[in-house]
Design a protein around this motif. Structure first.
Motif, short mmCIF file in Angstrom:
data_model
loop_
_atom_site.label_atom_id
_atom_site.label_comp_id
_atom_site.label_asym_id
_atom_site.label_seq_id
_atom_site.Cartn_x
_atom_site.Cartn_y
_atom_site.Cartn_z
N LEU A 286 -13.03 74.39 -14.48
CA LEU A 286 -14.16 74.77 -13.61
C LEU A 286 -13.67 75.30 -12.27
O LEU A 286 -14.28 76.22 -11.70
N VAL A 287 -12.58 74.73 -11.75
CA VAL A 287 -12.01 75.20 -10.48
C VAL A 287 -11.51 76.63 -10.66
O VAL A 287 -11.78 77.50 -9.82
N LEU A 288 -10.78 76.88 -11.74
CA LEU A 288 -10.27 78.23 -12.00
C LEU A 288 -11.42 79.21 -12.21
O LEU A 288 -11.40 80.33 -11.69
N ALA A 289 -12.44 78.78 -12.95
CA ALA A 289 -13.61 79.64 -13.20
C ALA A 289 -14.36 79.93 -11.90
O ALA A 289 -14.89 81.03 -11.71
N ALA A 290 -14.39 78.95 -10.99
CA ALA A 290 -15.13 79.12 -9.73
C ALA A 290 -14.51 80.20 -8.85
O ALA A 290 -15.23 80.96 -8.20
N MET A 291 -13.18 80.28 -8.82
CA MET A 291 -12.53 81.28 -7.96
C MET A 291 -12.50 82.68 -8.58
O MET A 291 -12.34 83.68 -7.88
N THR A 292 -12.68 82.75 -9.90
CA THR A 292 -12.51 84.01 -10.61
C THR A 292 -13.38 85.16 -10.12
O THR A 292 -12.89 86.29 -9.99
N PRO A 293 -14.67 84.96 -9.81
CA PRO A 293 -15.49 86.10 -9.38
C PRO A 293 -14.97 86.78 -8.11
O PRO A 293 -15.17 87.99 -7.94
N TRP A 294 -14.35 86.03 -7.22
CA TRP A 294 -13.80 86.64 -6.01
C TRP A 294 -12.52 87.43 -6.32
O TRP A 294 -12.36 88.56 -5.87
N VAL A 295 -11.66 86.83 -7.11
CA VAL A 295 -10.40 87.48 -7.47
C VAL A 295 -10.67 88.75 -8.27
O VAL A 295 -9.92 89.72 -8.20
N SER A 296 -11.78 88.77 -8.98
CA SER A 296 -12.12 89.90 -9.84
C SER A 296 -12.68 91.10 -9.08
O SER A 296 -13.22 92.03 -9.70
N ILE A 297 -12.55 91.14 -7.78
CA ILE A 297 -12.93 92.33 -7.03
C ILE A 297 -12.04 93.50 -7.42
O ILE A 297 -12.47 94.64 -7.48
N VAL A 298 -10.76 93.22 -7.74
CA VAL A 298 -9.83 94.29 -8.11
C VAL A 298 -9.91 94.57 -9.61
O VAL A 298 -10.65 93.92 -10.33
N ASP A 299 -9.14 95.56 -10.08
CA ASP A 299 -9.17 95.92 -11.50
C ASP A 299 -8.76 94.73 -12.37
O ASP A 299 -8.10 93.79 -11.92
N ASP A 300 -9.13 94.78 -13.64
CA ASP A 300 -8.90 93.66 -14.56
C ASP A 300 -7.45 93.22 -14.61
O ASP A 300 -7.15 92.02 -14.57
N HIS A 301 -6.54 94.17 -14.74
CA HIS A 301 -5.12 93.84 -14.87
C HIS A 301 -4.61 93.10 -13.64
O HIS A 301 -3.94 92.06 -13.75
N SER A 302 -4.94 93.60 -12.46
CA SER A 302 -4.48 92.97 -11.21
C SER A 302 -5.11 91.60 -11.02
O SER A 302 -4.46 90.66 -10.55
N ALA A 303 -6.39 91.47 -11.40
CA ALA A 303 -7.07 90.18 -11.29
C ALA A 303 -6.41 89.15 -12.21
O ALA A 303 -6.22 87.98 -11.82
N GLU A 304 -6.04 89.57 -13.41
CA GLU A 304 -5.36 88.65 -14.34
C GLU A 304 -4.04 88.16 -13.77
O GLU A 304 -3.70 86.98 -13.90
N ASP A 305 -3.30 89.07 -13.14
CA ASP A 305 -2.02 88.68 -12.55
C ASP A 305 -2.22 87.66 -11.43
O ASP A 305 -1.48 86.67 -11.32
N LEU A 306 -3.21 87.91 -10.57
CA LEU A 306 -3.48 86.99 -9.47
C LEU A 306 -3.96 85.64 -9.99
O LEU A 306 -3.51 84.58 -9.51
N LEU A 307 -4.84 85.65 -10.97
CA LEU A 307 -5.36 84.40 -11.52
C LEU A 307 -4.26 83.59 -12.20
O LEU A 307 -4.28 82.35 -12.18
N ALA A 308 -3.28 84.27 -12.78
CA ALA A 308 -2.16 83.56 -13.40
C ALA A 308 -1.37 82.79 -12.35
O ALA A 308 -0.92 81.66 -12.58
N VAL A 309 -1.21 83.40 -11.17
CA VAL A 309 -0.53 82.71 -10.07
C VAL A 309 -1.34 81.50 -9.63
O VAL A 309 -0.82 80.39 -9.48
N TYR A 310 -2.64 81.70 -9.42
CA TYR A 310 -3.50 80.62 -8.94
C TYR A 310 -3.59 79.48 -9.96
O TYR A 310 -3.67 78.31 -9.59
N GLU A 311 -3.58 79.82 -11.24
CA GLU A 311 -3.61 78.79 -12.28
C GLU A 311 -2.32 77.97 -12.26
O GLU A 311 -2.35 76.75 -12.43
#
Length: 376
Positions: A286-311
């Motif tokens: 739920l924590v990871l899901a909560a931050m995802t909409p903000w990180v997803s401002i950028v393109d899908d590929h870049s958002a995935e890379d950032l979310l992998a770091v945050y995870e």
């Protein structure tokens, strides 16, 4: 069988067994070597594919940026293309303060052709999913038209609510392999995407807010551009038990985000709240899901890379809140603070719609704001 014959047969069997074992060992070694080689090749292939995908995405943004610049005259280009400096990077705001507090060319001054080209840059740069990225940003512009039609000439920051009062700038010359930044914003919106060496280096600072929180357009379309963000934050914080909520409760009260405009590098020295490592696996998701909409401002590929770091940093991340967890009243506030990620969500009393609340939020990164290219 004589003893001599038995001994000879035994020796032959031992020799044959040894040969088989050696052959098997050689086969195993070959298989291990081949497996390692295949694994290395697969990793290299995945990395190459990822790099190519990132480069392709950046190239598309550069192509759109060049096409937009080609529609402008020299004086307009001078408004758009600026140097990368601390002052220029930090020139963004959530207030309706027009060009007094931000860079770039104003949308209301563009022709239809130029405006279409400008929006094409945003479509290339931002997430294209429904309700995220580009679509979400355009809904914030629509919300400002709603405020403008409500008839208020004042309000916080001086009013002037309109989808035309949004600005675009490039800090540095758009390039597929150089370093530059896309800035876009106006009231309740500040997009800062930094590119370097063919990749997105950061999608923050990113401010997004909205007033009213929901409305219905003249064609009957229902809008609630921040509901996904609110719902994710609410699901995360309300998953906590009473004991966990006690740990997550902040001593301070907040009526706005802490790290809004002019607060670059001002992260608290000490993290507050409850550490995510103490939560269940379901709560961590739920924590990871909560931050995802903000990180997803950028393109899908870049958002995935950032979310992998945050995870990967999730166990060292903290969540906290102030006010209530209902997210329905002035001062209801939630924060996610990790080694890298920072997200704030706060409810404020309405400015134009004084009988309603509205939302302010911000996404930052401790090391990747402005792509990590500047120091504050």
């Amino acid at each position: 069988m004589t003893n001599d014959a038995f001994v000879k047969l035994s020796k032959a069997a031992i020799a044959l067994g040894s040969a088989v074992l050696l052959a098997l060992a050689g086969c195993t070694a070959t298989t291990t070597s081949e497996t390692a080689t295949a694994s290395t090749t697969a990793t290299a292939s995945t990395t190459a594919t990822s790099t190519a995908t990132a480069s392709s995405a950046v190239a598309a943004v550069v192509t759109a940026a060049d096409a937009f610049l080609a529609t402008l005259d020299s004086s307009q280009v001078a408004e758009v293309v600026l140097e990368i400096t601390n002052d220029n990077a930090a020139a963004w705001s959530n207030l309706p303060c027009g060009s007094d507090c931000r860079n770039g060319i104003e949308f209301s001054t563009l022709s239809d052709t130029q405006l279409t080209a400008a929006k094409a840059v945003l479509q290339a740069a931002l997430n294209t999913s429904t309700g995220a990225g580009y679509d979400q940003a355009m809904q914030i512009l629509l919300a400002d038209d709603v405020l403008g039609s409500a008839g208020s000439g004042g309000g916080g920051g001086g009013g002037n609510y309109s989808s035309g009062t949004y600005f675009m700038a490039f800090l540095g010359q758009p390039s597929a392999d150089g370093t530059w930044m896309l800035q876009f914003g106006g009231h309740h919106l500040a997009v800062n995407v930094t590119y370097s060496k063919g990749a997105v280096e950061g999608g923050s600072p990113y401010f997004i807010g909205v007033e009213p929180t929901s409305w219905t357009g003249s064609d009957g379309t229902a809008y609630a551009p921040l509901d996904t963000m609110k719902d994710g934050i609410e699901a995360m914080i309300t998953s906590l038990s009473s004991d966990e909520l006690a740990q997550a409760k902040l001593a301070e009260s907040y009526t706005d985000v802490l790290l809004g405009p002019d607060q670059d590098g001002a992260f608290p020295e000490t993290k507050s709240g409850i550490k995510v490592s103490s939560l269940s696996d379901a709560q961590k998701k739920l924590v990871l899901a909560a931050m995802t909409p903000w990180v997803s401002i950028v393109d899908d590929h870049s958002a995935e890379d950032l979310l992998a770091v945050y995870e990967s940093e999730l166990d060292d991340t903290y969540i906290s809140y102030s006010g209530s967890t209902d997210l329905t009243a002035q001062g209801d506030y939630v924060r996610i603070d990790g080694p890298s990620v920072w997200v704030e969500f706060v409810c404020q009393n309405g400015v134009v719609y004084a009988d309603q609340i509205h939302y302010h939020t911000v996404y930052r990164d401790h090391t990747r704001d402005y792509g990590g290219e500047l120091s504050f």
